[in-house]
Motif scaffolding. Structure first.
Motif, PDB file in Angstrom:
ATOM      1  N   PHE A 156       0.850  -1.176   0.000  1.00 57.97           N
ATOM      2  CA  PHE A 156       0.000   0.000   0.000  1.00 57.97           C
ATOM      3  C   PHE A 156       0.890   1.231   0.000  1.00 57.97           C
ATOM      4  CE2 PHE A 156       0.701  -0.464   4.556  1.00 57.97           C
ATOM      5  CZ  PHE A 156       0.908   0.839   4.961  1.00 57.97           C
ATOM      6  N   LYS A 157       0.281   2.356  -0.357  1.00 59.79           N
ATOM      7  CA  LYS A 157       0.980   3.631  -0.339  1.00 59.79           C
ATOM      8  C   LYS A 157      -0.049   4.702  -0.032  1.00 59.79           C
ATOM      9  CE  LYS A 157       4.129   6.402  -3.137  1.00 59.79           C
ATOM     10  NZ  LYS A 157       4.815   6.468  -4.432  1.00 59.79           N
ATOM     11  N   ARG A 158       0.178   5.444   1.035  1.00 60.25           N
ATOM     12  CA  ARG A 158      -0.708   6.554   1.416  1.00 60.25           C
ATOM     13  C   ARG A 158       0.153   7.804   1.525  1.00 60.25           C
ATOM     14  NH1 ARG A 158      -5.731   5.032   4.048  1.00 60.25           N
ATOM     15  NH2 ARG A 158      -6.160   7.212   3.701  1.00 60.25           N
ATOM     16  N   SER A 159      -0.293   8.904   0.941  1.00 60.39           N
ATOM     17  CA  SER A 159       0.443  10.160   0.991  1.00 60.39           C
ATOM     18  C   SER A 159      -0.437  11.255   1.561  1.00 60.39           C
ATOM     19  CB  SER A 159       0.923  10.567  -0.405  1.00 60.39           C
ATOM     20  OG  SER A 159       1.881   9.659  -0.868  1.00 60.39           O
ATOM     21  N   PHE A 160       0.193  12.149   2.317  1.00 59.78           N
ATOM     22  CA  PHE A 160      -0.508  13.247   2.965  1.00 59.78           C
ATOM     23  C   PHE A 160       0.296  14.523   2.784  1.00 59.78           C
ATOM     24  CE2 PHE A 160      -1.308   9.289   5.140  1.00 59.78           C
ATOM     25  CZ  PHE A 160      -2.683   9.250   5.184  1.00 59.78           C
ATOM     26  N   GLN A 161      -0.380  15.593   2.397  1.00 55.91           N
ATOM     27  CA  GLN A 161       0.263  16.893   2.238  1.00 55.91           C
ATOM     28  C   GLN A 161       0.249  17.594   3.586  1.00 55.91           C
ATOM     29  OE1 GLN A 161       1.396  18.110  -0.906  1.00 55.91           O
ATOM     30  NE2 GLN A 161       2.448  19.537   0.426  1.00 55.91           N
ATOM     31  N   LEU A 162       1.429  17.845   4.143  1.00 59.70           N
ATOM     32  CA  LEU A 162       1.525  18.535   5.424  1.00 59.70           C
ATOM     33  C   LEU A 162       1.441  20.040   5.200  1.00 59.70           C
ATOM     34  CD1 LEU A 162       4.476  16.511   7.014  1.00 59.70           C
ATOM     35  CD2 LEU A 162       2.023  16.163   7.345  1.00 59.70           C
ATOM     36  N   PRO A 163       0.920  20.772   6.173  1.00 56.79           N
ATOM     37  CA  PRO A 163       0.848  22.233   6.017  1.00 56.79           C
ATOM     38  C   PRO A 163       2.253  22.830   5.899  1.00 56.79           C
ATOM     39  CG  PRO A 163      -0.425  21.494   7.913  1.00 56.79           C
ATOM     40  CD  PRO A 163       0.330  20.312   7.417  1.00 56.79           C
ATOM     41  N   LYS A 164       2.412  23.774   4.999  1.00 54.38           N
ATOM     42  CA  LYS A 164       3.710  24.394   4.747  1.00 54.38           C
ATOM     43  C   LYS A 164       4.134  25.261   5.940  1.00 54.38           C
ATOM     44  CE  LYS A 164       6.152  26.993   1.244  1.00 54.38           C
ATOM     45  NZ  LYS A 164       6.083  27.658  -0.027  1.00 54.38           N
ATOM     46  N   ASP A 165       5.397  25.205   6.288  1.00 57.02           N
ATOM     47  CA  ASP A 165       6.011  26.010   7.354  1.00 57.02           C
ATOM     48  C   ASP A 165       5.365  25.789   8.720  1.00 57.02           C
ATOM     49  OD1 ASP A 165       7.758  27.145   5.474  1.00 57.02           O
ATOM     50  OD2 ASP A 165       6.280  28.686   4.967  1.00 57.02           O
ATOM     51  N   VAL A 166       4.772  24.633   8.951  1.00 59.39           N
ATOM     52  CA  VAL A 166       4.118  24.346  10.230  1.00 59.39           C
ATOM     53  C   VAL A 166       4.802  23.196  10.953  1.00 59.39           C
ATOM     54  CG1 VAL A 166       1.951  23.539  11.274  1.00 59.39           C
ATOM     55  CG2 VAL A 166       1.891  25.223   9.446  1.00 59.39           C
ATOM     56  N   VAL A 167       5.277  22.204  10.223  1.00 60.05           N
ATOM     57  CA  VAL A 167       5.785  20.963  10.795  1.00 60.05           C
ATOM     58  C   VAL A 167       7.290  21.053  11.054  1.00 60.05           C
ATOM     59  CG1 VAL A 167       6.142  18.522  10.289  1.00 60.05           C
ATOM     60  CG2 VAL A 167       3.979  19.593   9.719  1.00 60.05           C
TER      61      VAL A 167
END
Length: 145
Positions: free
Chosen positions: A99-110
């Motif tokens: 499986f492959k799951r991708s998530f876009q993290l908020p920019k300049d937050v993490v």
């Protein structure tokens, strides 16, 4: 601020219609190839994002977690072969899971350098801390001049 899910498959309307169960039309745990995709819970707190991936029967070495810019990708490949060593077998079972799951993290937050992952009791748990400047501040009293 939230983490955005990215799908890697684009099934056709007909494939989607014929591969879904009539009683469970909203079942999202299957990919276009009818392989199981693990369920994910994402929780946001003032300090971090918590990601939980339900993946029972796996080992921590089966997972690959990458962060490319702001794209967090969790993937796994596991191949199992029956251990019977008979030469004249009439049936032999092979098993393959991926499986492959991708998530876009908020920019300049993490705070990417402090992401932590652990696998325990069938659950992959990621803690994705926020940068100090991105953490929610409590209410502030503003003086009237």
């Amino acid at each position: 601020m939230s983490i955005i899910k990215r799908n890697h498959t684009f099934p056709s309307v007909f494939d989607d219609f014929f591969s879904r169960e009539l009683i469970n039309w909203g079942n999202n745990n299957f990919s276009a190839s009818n392989t199981t995709v693990p369920s994910v819970n994402i929780k946001e707190s003032a300090e971090s994002f918590e990601v939980e991936v339900a993946a029972p029967g796996m080992d921590k070495k089966d997972f690959n977690i990458t962060l490319d810019g702001t794209m967090l990708t969790i993937s796994s490949e596991k191949q199992h072969q029956d251990e019977k060593k008979e030469e004249n077998y009439t049936r032999r079972e092979f098993s393959y899971q991926s499986f492959k799951r991708s998530f876009q993290l908020p920019k300049d937050v993490v705070d990417a350098d402090k992401i932590n992952a652990k696998y325990e009791n069938g659950l992959l748990h990621l803690t994705i801390p926020k940068k100090e400047e991105a953490k929610k501040q409590g209410p502030r009293l503003i003086e009237i001049g």
